[in-house]
Write a protein that holds these residues in place. Sequence first.
Motif, PDB file in Angstrom:
ATOM      1  N   CYS A 105       0.819  -1.218   0.000  1.00 20.83           N
ATOM      2  CA  CYS A 105       0.000   0.000   0.000  1.00 20.83           C
ATOM      3  C   CYS A 105       0.846   1.259   0.000  1.00 20.83           C
ATOM      4  O   CYS A 105       0.339   2.349  -0.185  1.00 20.83           O
ATOM      5  N   CYS A 145       4.629  -7.954   1.454  1.00 23.87           N
ATOM      6  CA  CYS A 145       4.734  -6.890   2.455  1.00 23.87           C
ATOM      7  C   CYS A 145       4.706  -7.474   3.847  1.00 23.87           C
ATOM      8  O   CYS A 145       5.396  -7.014   4.744  1.00 23.87           O
ATOM      9  N   LEU A 146       3.871  -8.493   4.052  1.00 24.92           N
ATOM     10  CA  LEU A 146       3.800  -9.071   5.394  1.00 24.92           C
ATOM     11  C   LEU A 146       3.839 -10.583   5.395  1.00 24.92           C
ATOM     12  O   LEU A 146       3.730 -11.207   6.442  1.00 24.92           O
TER      13      LEU A 146
HETATM   14  S1  SF4 Z   1      -0.010  -5.764   4.795  1.00 21.03           S
HETATM   15 FE1  SF4 Z   1       1.335  -4.284   3.796  1.00 21.03          FE
HETATM   16  S2  SF4 Z   1       0.290  -3.804   1.906  1.00 21.03           S
HETATM   17 FE2  SF4 Z   1      -1.209  -4.769   3.215  1.00 21.03          FE
HETATM   18  S3  SF4 Z   1      -2.240  -3.086   4.235  1.00 21.03           S
HETATM   19 FE3  SF4 Z   1      -0.592  -3.782   5.596  1.00 21.03          FE
HETATM   20  S4  SF4 Z   1       1.154  -2.513   5.074  1.00 21.03           S
HETATM   21 FE4  SF4 Z   1      -0.317  -2.307   3.427  1.00 21.03          FE
END
Ligand code: SF4
Lengths: 477, 215
Positions: A353, A417-418
């Motif tokens: 994001c 990202c995670l």
């Molecule tokens: S997991 Fe990463 S990409 Fe998804 S909302 Fe959270 S920060 Fe944003």
Amino acid sequence: MAGKTLYDKLWDAHKVSEREDGTALIYIDRHLLHEVTSPQAFEGLRLAGRKPWRLDTNLATPDHNVSTDLAERQAGVAGIRDEISRIQVTTLDDNCTAFGVREFSMNDINQGIVHVVGPEQGATLPGMTIVCGDSHTSTHGAMGSLAFGIGTSEVEHVLATQCLIQRKMKNMRIRVEGDLAPGITAKDVVLYIIGQIGTAGGTGYAIEFAGSALQSLSMEGRMTVCNMAIEAGARAGMVAVDETTIEYFKGRPFAPKGEMWDRAADYWRTLVSDEDATFDKEVVLQAADIEPQVSWGTSPEMVAGVSGKVPNPSNVADEDSRKGVVRALEYMGLQADQPIESIRLDRVFIGSCTNSRIEDLRAAAAVVKGHSVASSVKQAMVVPGSGLVKQQAEAEGLDAIFRAAGFQWREPGCSMCLAMNADKLGQGEHCASTSNRNFEGRQGFGGRTHLVSPAMAAAAAIKGHFVDIRTWQEGAA
Amino acid sequence: MKPFTTVTGLVAPMDRSNVDTDMIIPKQFLKSIKRSGFGPNLFDEVRYLDEGQPGMDNSKRPLNPDFELNKPRYAGAQVLLARKNFGCGSSREHAPWALEDYGFRAIIAPSFADIFYNNCFKNGLLPIVLADDIVDRLFDAVASTEGYKLTIDLENQKVVTPEGDAFDFEVNAFRKHCLINGLDDIGLTLQDADAIRAYETRREQETPWVFGHIR
Ligand code: SF4
């Protein structure tokens, strides 16, 4: 009477009532939901026999653990291999159907990372209060709104009452003045800010990002900056409304139309801090001091300019900080005083994001064009933030550029990202990532994350190590 | 949330200090998408002899015969008698969910961990702090008397024994009000429903585009 800050205005406009203990009931205009933090909130409603207060304010989409692999996606929800992920996505679908919440489901073209989808659809608009069970909700502050992340019991509270009990934060303004040098992006700006004020610098504050450098950014860029307000310790970050903001929302599916549009735009133009408003804290930074940033450690404040070096703990005076640096270097497998450009990469991730909007993909593609991913890089992937971003990128031929260079072109979602789905780092692997968190294990157990801009990530993929994107652009010209 | 006025319930003892939330509900159960149904896994690691996983049929698992809650004389207990610093550790709200789902309405201990203490009220559980010596006496009474019940009178803030002894306890007036009326945070906010509606009516005039467009 002293003027009001943008945050004061947003707060006052949404105050339903005040309580004796100093908290206030704040009205929430828009509520975004995803599969990870909503199931227990829906169940809470069910157990208490409650209904959502309003339906037309909620928008849901699965993003955190959907697969980004085309074949797995095409197999539908039933085809999600990981059991927990499958249950969460199915539960979101079921809850949205049962309660009547609008959802962009997994294979809907409008699906994507909730913070990319909201603005793209015009579902999140200037002047709104916006919440989501996700800390990066601060992203939406870029459009002059009050947006912050909440926990699951608050998700239930918003569903049931359309309100939250909140305590007002303090006002902070960070001004970045002057012109950004070519090659310097919003990501570099925000990483630089965090490097300057620290990850607790914004704790307890709502941060307004201002100054000529900030105003020169596109909406996408402002979203990148506000996205990482939380990494600076602030639950909410925001940018005042200007013509760039208003232009961005014109024609978006859920944005007002016709006469209503004009009324809305007039109101939005008032969403700026008054000249005589006072801030509890103000920080002024110079755009000219900002070079492309690379995080070398395990906290977003551990950043350096690309021409710089990994710090040497013996130069760190404060004992606690020194220990932190020693530990980070050990985890990251880096040497003191090692030049940033010498850090070699195993994987490259362009997405999240923070940086998965069309502008980000264009910037990365411009660097990649005509080159190939270095043979030492095991995997380089591009994960568009939404189905619409993906479609747009394909229409512009960006996917072809990435593929020709050896990048994987994926389906939209949070992805690496995670690391809640199959996309993750192996132990000890270095990754140039356009995401927002470089905590230990964030992108996979033992994984080593370096936060950078899309252009920097792209260049690193081609060379196999970090390079200064400013020289790259000269060379390519 | 169930209103709490007066509860007369069987007492079960949990005779150890510093019971943490991981012991109350082990972390593997946090992956659940539910907030109900944790009762069968309450104290999972000490209650069963095998390792519990989500989705297992708990009725088929070997029980630890030495664990108090597994003894028939404590079946259906509504009051948990515990030792100091009950509920320490991670802030997981699953801990009160599990206790409530099991059937407990109140917990008596010499002290509680802060976050856990707060989370109890949000979920209709009443945590009661009594002095060490009183708690000792209650442990003795429970051990020596099968079917030992206590009456908890929240209105008058008293724990009453079958022998007729009454022990006073403290509770924040606001929290007491919420528990007696069965008001969780949401119930409380909904008491302001008129103010919320009035706000909406006004904002719908001022910023109509914010309302009614996601369908
Ligand atoms: S997991 Fe990463 S990409 Fe998804 S909302 Fe959270 S920060 Fe944003």
